[in-house]
Design a protein around this motif. Sequence first.
Motif, PDB file in Angstrom:
ATOM      1  N   ASP A 102       0.808  -1.220   0.000  1.00 50.42           N
ATOM      2  CA  ASP A 102       0.000   0.000   0.000  1.00 50.42           C
ATOM      3  C   ASP A 102       0.846   1.278   0.000  1.00 50.42           C
ATOM      4  O   ASP A 102       0.471   2.285  -0.603  1.00 50.42           O
ATOM      5  N   LEU A 103       2.009   1.233   0.654  1.00 51.03           N
ATOM      6  CA  LEU A 103       2.832   2.442   0.718  1.00 51.03           C
ATOM      7  C   LEU A 103       3.448   2.781  -0.638  1.00 51.03           C
ATOM      8  O   LEU A 103       3.612   3.948  -0.985  1.00 51.03           O
ATOM      9  N   ILE A 126       9.055  -6.072  12.828  1.00 52.81           N
ATOM     10  CA  ILE A 126       8.881  -5.681  11.419  1.00 52.81           C
ATOM     11  C   ILE A 126       7.911  -6.620  10.696  1.00 52.81           C
ATOM     12  O   ILE A 126       6.967  -6.174  10.050  1.00 52.81           O
ATOM     13  N   SER A 153       9.299   1.947   5.218  1.00 54.97           N
ATOM     14  CA  SER A 153       9.421   0.809   4.293  1.00 54.97           C
ATOM     15  C   SER A 153      10.612   0.994   3.365  1.00 54.97           C
ATOM     16  O   SER A 153      10.724   2.006   2.669  1.00 54.97           O
ATOM     17  N   ASP A 195      16.398  -9.082   9.259  1.00 52.64           N
ATOM     18  CA  ASP A 195      17.020 -10.140   8.448  1.00 52.64           C
ATOM     19  C   ASP A 195      18.129 -10.882   9.197  1.00 52.64           C
ATOM     20  O   ASP A 195      18.679 -11.852   8.682  1.00 52.64           O
TER      21      ASP A 195
END
Length: 433
Positions: free
Chosen positions: A128-129, A330, A166, A308
């Motif tokens: 969406d961003l 996240i 993001s 990550d």
Amino acid sequence: MEQYVIKGGQPLEGEVTIAGAKNAALGILAAAVMTDQEVIIENVPNVRDTRVLLQAIQGIGATVRYIDEHTVSICGAAINPNSDLCVDDEFIRKIRASYYLLGALLGKYKHSQVALPGGCDIGARPIDLHIKGFEALGAQVDIANGIISTHAEELIGNHIYMDVTSVGATINIMMAAALATGKTTIENAAKEPHIVDVANFLNSMGANIKGAGTDVIRIRGVKELHGTTYSIIPDQIEAGTFMVAAAATKGDVVIKNVIPKHLEAITSKLNEIGAHVIEYDDSVRVMSDKRLKPTNIKTLPYPGFPTDMQPQMAVTLALSNGTSIVTESIFENRFKYVAELARMGAHIRVEGNTAIIDGVESFSGANVAAPDLRAGAALVIAALVADDFSVISDIKYIQRGYEKFDEKIRGLGGKIEKVDTDKDIQKFKLKIG
Ligand code: UD1
């Protein structure tokens, strides 16, 4: 199906050289089509995700040529702007970064179509961003039949506030805005090293982007971009993975071709739990000779602790001398390795976005499956520590982002081999004993 067979118990020792950053490469390779001139990109990691993206870039008409294993020439001149510029095949649907072609092609041709992104199943991963950003620049965005399409008469710079930080949306908006008319400001932008790398790359093509690496990025649109030669930064996560592997196996490893500043969050946690990290100009040395201490970790956008690296670090903490708490802030689905690790004897309880880890003295080898890229790497580390043999299946996930992972581990003395059949596993067992 390829698998890794591993005999644990050998401390990793020696030197390992880190490849170019996968996540920077994906943005940069996509952005390379934004000029009709030749772009030469060096230090491209030769991993599955970059190969798939390059195939897709070729699929829309660009000329792609490997100059050597890590240097790629891309020329967008042959892309037909009047085609539908549709990026879709069974492979591209599996990688997350396919969406970078949306922003790159929208910026250059004012329209683009890309299959909805896949990537590791670590959470809902909405886009969406990205859409909000493209719309703010004046594009119309539609989703139908699994394809996301953008179209604009003209892209016009705007003020864009991102309510969630993001990485992908920051890069995508930056690419489209680089060729928009006027000035774009991205507020609450992501600050990851690969954002800076993509911005530096675009600037080397003639873009005017300032502030990358801070939370406000200012982009003054330019009419066109030109060819360049650019070298990608080292992979922060591959480096971090080897740092943690060195600490977990009670080894001593010099990790070369890194930017130590990018590794600070990992370095400081490793020092805190009792490993010893020495920073040099472009390498780090990680040493450990005793059982590590527990700690608490919360994943956060850069410069916080990277999501990550969460699974790899959790494996190390699962062998520490006490209880650790790991909070994943996240992605909501990033503890899938916990069930696999339990098969090796780890004691981890997951409650919502928190893992409560009670350290055990040792792991025992087991047959486990890699649930996603980083969790797969974490299971390899666990197997390198475990007593006896382990077999890790679904290593295709690991191959998305780690170049020659098994070869590099072998170079450090780790007992690992990539095998195809049960017979190969037996052979390895006989060889290693
Ligand atoms: C990138 C990395 C990935 C890393 C992640 C976080 C690539 C190819 N992948 O993924 O390895 O784990 O950054 O460092 O570079 N979100 C929204 N709406 C959006 C986009 C994101 O709500 O439109 C949310 C996500 O669900 C997530 C958070 O924002 O909770 C961060 O995601 P984002 O930074 O976009 O991750 P990716 O770019 O997908």
